[in-house]
Design a protein around this motif. Sequence first.
Motif, PDB file in Angstrom:
ATOM      1  N   LEU A 360      -6.050  -6.645 123.477  1.00  8.52           N
ATOM      2  CA  LEU A 360      -4.698  -5.618 123.702  1.00  8.52           C
ATOM      3  C   LEU A 360      -5.625  -4.415 124.262  1.00  8.52           C
ATOM      4  CD1 LEU A 360      -2.764  -5.852 120.159  1.00  8.52           C
ATOM      5  CD2 LEU A 360      -2.292  -6.823 122.493  1.00  8.52           C
ATOM      6  N   GLU A 361      -6.369  -4.620 125.194  1.00  3.96           N
ATOM      7  CA  GLU A 361      -7.102  -3.229 125.876  1.00  3.96           C
ATOM      8  C   GLU A 361      -6.267  -2.433 126.721  1.00  3.96           C
ATOM      9  OE1 GLU A 361     -10.147  -4.194 128.814  1.00  3.96           O
ATOM     10  OE2 GLU A 361      -9.176  -6.029 129.543  1.00  3.96           O
ATOM     11  N   ASN A 362      -5.087  -3.016 127.247  1.00  5.30           N
ATOM     12  CA  ASN A 362      -4.000  -2.410 128.018  1.00  5.30           C
ATOM     13  C   ASN A 362      -2.786  -1.950 127.181  1.00  5.30           C
ATOM     14  OD1 ASN A 362      -5.319  -2.854 130.701  1.00  5.30           O
ATOM     15  ND2 ASN A 362      -5.013  -5.031 130.110  1.00  5.30           N
ATOM     16  N   ALA A 363      -2.921  -2.141 125.996  1.00  2.94           N
ATOM     17  CA  ALA A 363      -1.851  -1.787 124.995  1.00  2.94           C
ATOM     18  C   ALA A 363      -1.720  -0.209 125.183  1.00  2.94           C
ATOM     19  CB  ALA A 363      -2.067  -1.992 123.548  1.00  2.94           C
ATOM     20  N   SER A 364      -0.464   0.023 124.856  1.00  3.33           N
ATOM     21  CA  SER A 364       0.004   1.584 124.896  1.00  3.33           C
ATOM     22  C   SER A 364       1.184   1.593 123.879  1.00  3.33           C
ATOM     23  CB  SER A 364       0.733   2.288 126.178  1.00  3.33           C
ATOM     24  OG  SER A 364       1.605   1.259 126.516  1.00  3.33           O
ATOM     25  N   GLY A 365       1.203   3.064 123.294  1.00  6.43           N
ATOM     26  CA  GLY A 365       2.315   3.162 122.235  1.00  6.43           C
ATOM     27  C   GLY A 365       3.670   3.068 122.789  1.00  6.43           C
ATOM     28  N   CYS A 366       4.605   2.637 122.039  1.00  8.35           N
ATOM     29  CA  CYS A 366       6.058   2.400 122.548  1.00  8.35           C
ATOM     30  C   CYS A 366       6.885   2.060 121.274  1.00  8.35           C
ATOM     31  CB  CYS A 366       5.987   1.156 123.485  1.00  8.35           C
ATOM     32  SG  CYS A 366       5.658  -0.333 123.184  1.00  8.35           S
ATOM     33  N   PHE A 367       8.034   2.383 121.683  1.00 10.19           N
ATOM     34  CA  PHE A 367       9.356   1.963 120.640  1.00 10.19           C
ATOM     35  C   PHE A 367      10.035   0.662 121.368  1.00 10.19           C
ATOM     36  CE2 PHE A 367       8.845   6.148 118.979  1.00 10.19           C
ATOM     37  CZ  PHE A 367       8.895   6.131 117.529  1.00 10.19           C
ATOM     38  N   LEU A 368      10.428  -0.114 120.490  1.00  8.30           N
ATOM     39  CA  LEU A 368      11.321  -1.056 121.088  1.00  8.30           C
ATOM     40  C   LEU A 368      12.518  -1.205 120.188  1.00  8.30           C
ATOM     41  CD1 LEU A 368       8.563  -4.127 121.374  1.00  8.30           C
ATOM     42  CD2 LEU A 368       9.474  -2.387 123.168  1.00  8.30           C
ATOM     43  N   ASN A 369      13.571  -1.815 120.910  1.00  9.68           N
ATOM     44  CA  ASN A 369      14.540  -2.332 120.255  1.00  9.68           C
ATOM     45  C   ASN A 369      15.700  -1.141 119.668  1.00  9.68           C
ATOM     46  OD1 ASN A 369      16.239  -4.866 119.630  1.00  9.68           O
ATOM     47  ND2 ASN A 369      15.788  -4.704 117.653  1.00  9.68           N
ATOM     48  N   MET A 370      15.453  -0.053 120.411  1.00 11.02           N
ATOM     49  CA  MET A 370      16.296   0.970 119.717  1.00 11.02           C
ATOM     50  C   MET A 370      17.731   0.920 120.503  1.00 11.02           C
ATOM     51  SD  MET A 370      13.905   4.521 119.999  1.00 11.02           S
ATOM     52  CE  MET A 370      13.378   4.565 121.736  1.00 11.02           C
ATOM     53  N   THR A 371      18.759   1.772 119.855  1.00  6.51           N
ATOM     54  CA  THR A 371      19.983   1.952 120.221  1.00  6.51           C
ATOM     55  C   THR A 371      20.612   3.074 120.354  1.00  6.51           C
ATOM     56  OG1 THR A 371      21.238   1.318 118.045  1.00  6.51           O
ATOM     57  CG2 THR A 371      20.330  -0.556 119.054  1.00  6.51           C
ATOM     58  N   THR A 372      22.044   3.249 120.405  1.00  5.48           N
ATOM     59  CA  THR A 372      22.462   4.498 120.379  1.00  5.48           C
ATOM     60  C   THR A 372      22.461   5.461 119.043  1.00  5.48           C
ATOM     61  OG1 THR A 372      24.643   3.713 120.373  1.00  5.48           O
ATOM     62  CG2 THR A 372      24.079   4.403 122.479  1.00  5.48           C
ATOM     63  N   LYS A 373      22.350   4.279 117.909  1.00  3.14           N
ATOM     64  CA  LYS A 373      22.263   4.681 116.706  1.00  3.14           C
ATOM     65  C   LYS A 373      20.953   5.189 116.078  1.00  3.14           C
ATOM     66  CE  LYS A 373      26.453   1.844 115.237  1.00  3.14           C
ATOM     67  NZ  LYS A 373      26.814   0.967 114.201  1.00  3.14           N
ATOM     68  N   THR A 374      20.019   4.833 116.974  1.00  4.18           N
ATOM     69  CA  THR A 374      18.818   5.225 116.673  1.00  4.18           C
ATOM     70  C   THR A 374      18.369   6.774 116.267  1.00  4.18           C
ATOM     71  OG1 THR A 374      17.806   3.173 117.464  1.00  4.18           O
ATOM     72  CG2 THR A 374      16.325   4.877 117.064  1.00  4.18           C
ATOM     73  N   ASP A 375      17.867   7.188 115.100  1.00  4.82           N
ATOM     74  CA  ASP A 375      17.604   8.670 115.074  1.00  4.82           C
ATOM     75  C   ASP A 375      16.199   8.808 114.647  1.00  4.82           C
ATOM     76  OD1 ASP A 375      17.592   7.982 112.285  1.00  4.82           O
ATOM     77  OD2 ASP A 375      19.464   8.671 112.018  1.00  4.82           O
ATOM     78  N   GLN A 376      15.962  10.241 114.380  1.00  7.47           N
ATOM     79  CA  GLN A 376      14.468  10.335 114.032  1.00  7.47           C
ATOM     80  C   GLN A 376      14.185   9.722 112.933  1.00  7.47           C
ATOM     81  OE1 GLN A 376      14.118  14.584 113.983  1.00  7.47           O
ATOM     82  NE2 GLN A 376      14.378  14.905 116.176  1.00  7.47           N
ATOM     83  N   GLY A 377      14.936   9.628 111.802  1.00  8.32           N
ATOM     84  CA  GLY A 377      14.413   9.016 110.588  1.00  8.32           C
ATOM     85  C   GLY A 377      14.117   7.634 110.805  1.00  8.32           C
TER      86      GLY A 377
END
Length: 510
Positions: A360-377
């Motif tokens: 995974l040498e090219n990996a980077s940080g990321c979020f997946l599968n967020m929606t309009t309901k996704t919040d900070q918590g």
Amino acid sequence: MGRYYIGFDCGTQSTKTAIYSEDTTCVAEEMIPTNINYPKAGWAEMDADHYLESVRKGIKACLTKSGIDPKDVRAICGDGIICGIVGVNEDGKAITPYIPYLDSRTAQDAKWINENLEPIWIEESGNASVAPFYPPLLARWLIKNHEEFKQSGVKIMNNGPYVLSRLANLKAKDAFIDWATLSGWLIGYKAEEKVWSKEQMNLLEIPMELLPKIVKPWDIVGTLSEEEASLTGLPAGIPIVAGAGDTMQSNLGCGLVETGMAADVAGTAAMFTIMVDGINLELSKNSDLLFSIGTLPDTYFYWGYIRTGGLSLRWFRDNICGREGDNSFYDEIQELAQKVSVGSNGTLFFPYLQGGGGDLENASGCFLNMTTKTDQGEMWRAILESIAYEYLSLVNSLRENGISVDKIIITEGGSKSNLWNQIKADVLEANVFTLKRKEGAVMSNIALAAYAVGDIKDLKDAISKWIEARDTFTPNIQNTKNYQNIFAIQQKLLKENMKDAFLSLAKLNQ
């Protein structure tokens, strides 16, 4: 008249200094934040002299807070980051940036070594492959690329020994590294003999004369110089003790003194460790776990890490939520995340903010599968779960090699989060314990200081008596089943679907 000892921990996010009395009471402590510079994508640099200045200020502040007589200080001992180096000149002063484990500038060199050099370090050092953050690779980079080091570089040091050396005004010829910090280099040494490996260093093209001498963690390497005495408020002549690496001291500080004991050092770089009786070649060859030497004689452990484990939390607070330096944020966000269900409503996070390693040498940080309901918590819980999933990969490797993991001690800053502790218990399907004492590495430094000057007779016994469990978190069977299903999907995404995506995204950073 009492007996007092000074310990310090030069970490990634801060430098902590403390004074303890002979009955192990912390009478004063001071914490000073560090600064990390990111001059290029994947690079990370710090200032070794900032650590030194932070220790000076920390000692002075602790003396003022405690009101003790400085003449009653018996010894000074400290630890530093095991994976990171700085180049020094003949006078023992830093002439390069301090490059910590967060740095990935040697990614291509690591790939070349893995593909072209015979891995002779497996049997001697206990580690099968190399990664960009290994100190020998950073040393290769300095030797080839740093102009001032090419001209006047004499030794390569870790940050903990560097600060201790400066306190004692040691020149480069007296530069040292303790055997525990030595193993933070991960290759280039013989673990059982605790010596540098000439064969490995020749293969890596690192001159032996650049390497510091190896000492025991409790060796007295010098005494506080007149100049440093005037800067700290202490009398000159106080013994300076070699100390050990931060991971090893954190392990010792949470009571890992016997084979089979496991710990989660939940700091900036989240680390999972388990004590073993020596190198297990199958485990070294077939897992992502790393092998290192413990502080105490004849102690060894395997460990895995998430370079940006705790740093991911700081990044989210500072960069995403705009609450830089505001520690009240953590309590607020924990309360929000507590209301989110297991699996963060499908949101996943990959904590590779400073890149990945291996496949995974090219990996980077990321979020997946967020929606309009996704919040900070929800996002916060996804980060906490992502780090637990990284741990699960490591724990699965141990279990597949016949090593039982059913009890885990959690220490350092991350242990303060009951939510995170429960997530780890559920994900890892193990009982998790926190400790009444949370001083971790600093407390171990105090023990080494007292042992070095003869005030403690049995180091292992003393540490064992200091450790008491506080809270216990047991796995919820249904949560564990849910997490196992999510983990299977997460791993399939990571090892199959995301590889091409990471490769494509990496091109955007060029």
